[in-house]
Design a protein around this motif. Sequence first.
Motif, PDB file in Angstrom:
ATOM      1  N   ASP A 201      39.178  39.865  39.947  1.00  0.00           N
ATOM      2  CA  ASP A 201      40.485  39.914  39.298  1.00  0.00           C
ATOM      3  C   ASP A 201      40.920  41.379  39.247  1.00  0.00           C
ATOM      4  N   SER A 203      42.358  42.540  36.510  1.00  0.00           N
ATOM      5  CA  SER A 203      42.398  42.839  35.076  1.00  0.00           C
ATOM      6  C   SER A 203      40.993  42.945  34.524  1.00  0.00           C
ATOM      7  N   ASP A 204      40.672  44.089  33.921  1.00  0.00           N
ATOM      8  CA  ASP A 204      39.366  44.242  33.291  1.00  0.00           C
ATOM      9  C   ASP A 204      39.203  43.293  32.105  1.00  0.00           C
ATOM     10  N   ALA A 205      40.310  42.999  31.408  1.00  0.00           N
ATOM     11  CA  ALA A 205      40.255  42.059  30.279  1.00  0.00           C
ATOM     12  C   ALA A 205      39.885  40.659  30.774  1.00  0.00           C
ATOM     13  N   HIS A 206      40.477  40.250  31.904  1.00  0.00           N
ATOM     14  CA  HIS A 206      40.129  38.949  32.479  1.00  0.00           C
ATOM     15  C   HIS A 206      38.671  38.925  32.926  1.00  0.00           C
ATOM     16  N   ASN A 220      36.596  44.248  40.143  1.00  0.00           N
ATOM     17  CA  ASN A 220      38.023  44.517  39.998  1.00  0.00           C
ATOM     18  C   ASN A 220      38.589  44.778  41.390  1.00  0.00           C
ATOM     19  N   ALA A 222      41.702  45.448  42.316  1.00  0.00           N
ATOM     20  CA  ALA A 222      42.998  46.121  42.348  1.00  0.00           C
ATOM     21  C   ALA A 222      43.126  47.065  43.534  1.00  0.00           C
ATOM     22  N   HIS A 343      54.171  40.249  27.453  1.00  0.00           N
ATOM     23  CA  HIS A 343      52.826  40.823  27.375  1.00  0.00           C
ATOM     24  C   HIS A 343      51.795  39.813  27.898  1.00  0.00           C
ATOM     25  N   GLU A 345      49.087  40.034  29.523  1.00  0.00           N
ATOM     26  CA  GLU A 345      47.678  40.390  29.405  1.00  0.00           C
ATOM     27  C   GLU A 345      47.126  40.082  28.016  1.00  0.00           C
TER      28      GLU A 345
END
Length: 358
Positions: A201, A203-206, A220, A222, A343, A345
Amino acid sequence: MENGGKELKMKALTFYGKRDLRYEEVEIPEIQNVKDVIIKVKAAGICGSDIARYRSLGPYVPGMVWGHEFAGEITAAGPEVENVAVGDHVACCPTLVCHQCGCCQSGHPAGCGSLNTIGAYVPGAFAEYIRMPSDTVVKMPEGMTFEEGALAEPAAVAIHGLYRTEIQMGYEVAVVGCGNIGLMCIAWAKAFGAKKIYAMDISDAHLKMAAHFGADVLINTAEVDFYEAIREYSDGVDLAVESAGNPYTAARVLGLPRKGGEVVYMGIPYADVSVPRFYFEKIMRNELRVKGSWCTVSAPYPGKEWMNAVDYIGNHKVQVADMISHRAPLSKGPEIFEEILEHPEAFGKVMLYPELDV
């Protein structure tokens, strides 16, 4: 349903156009057919497809009661309903099929030419009550929460997709896109016996959530090439799952499997997909098995996806409730959708509750 000659009303979220969702009164549904049930909605989830439609596509029918992920309690049943009874707590398959066409008759209801989902052409679950055919209803085991019941639908999406593959104990699996469906794919791939799961993904949060749900390796993507990224760890995976629904990832997921491996597409890209030659050739040179997955149903309808989703979640064999990030009254639905667009995220799975408005 009448009261002193007046039609009873309920509150619901009705969808009129792009970014035009309203909380208003509509008629309470009534039994129409002998095998109908009326369900008091206790919890209803917002799907990623709801967000895409709210932002970009608009409703199928302006003013339709929206929503399709839900669980609730049966309050009325037609005279020929046999599988459930008034008072039962139930999860419910939102996919409606004709049961008469060639696909339905041959045991492939996902291919039904009349396939429909509640909230599209028939009223959905962002409401106090909903009418459903009783064959869509799955009784929840004792102790299963309504939130868990509402999560049975996205779980069934992941299970259906995995059933389309040859996944077995010892498989290495890459999951591309770790939103709610991706997280479900990770959790259920573990249940299917996957040995190692790579979560990919931007997103580090995901990715942090992916680790919580059982991913072993977090990547990640990206700024990395898919093909090179996975080969830092292995010569490729047995199965790659595309759950991002992004044209970029839909092309590059083909670079993840090893020779003779599999790809299954679960995400829906809302734009054309351009596949670079390097990735397209992987289908042929690596003799990949490429599958698409659509909805959640199989035979006998609604399918083993639903039976296993409710069983495994309800009996705590698979834990999925931690993907819920926000809970709100149904009346706050229009505000919540706008906040998600502002937002994205900050939001995981969002649950709406009609009873919080009482």
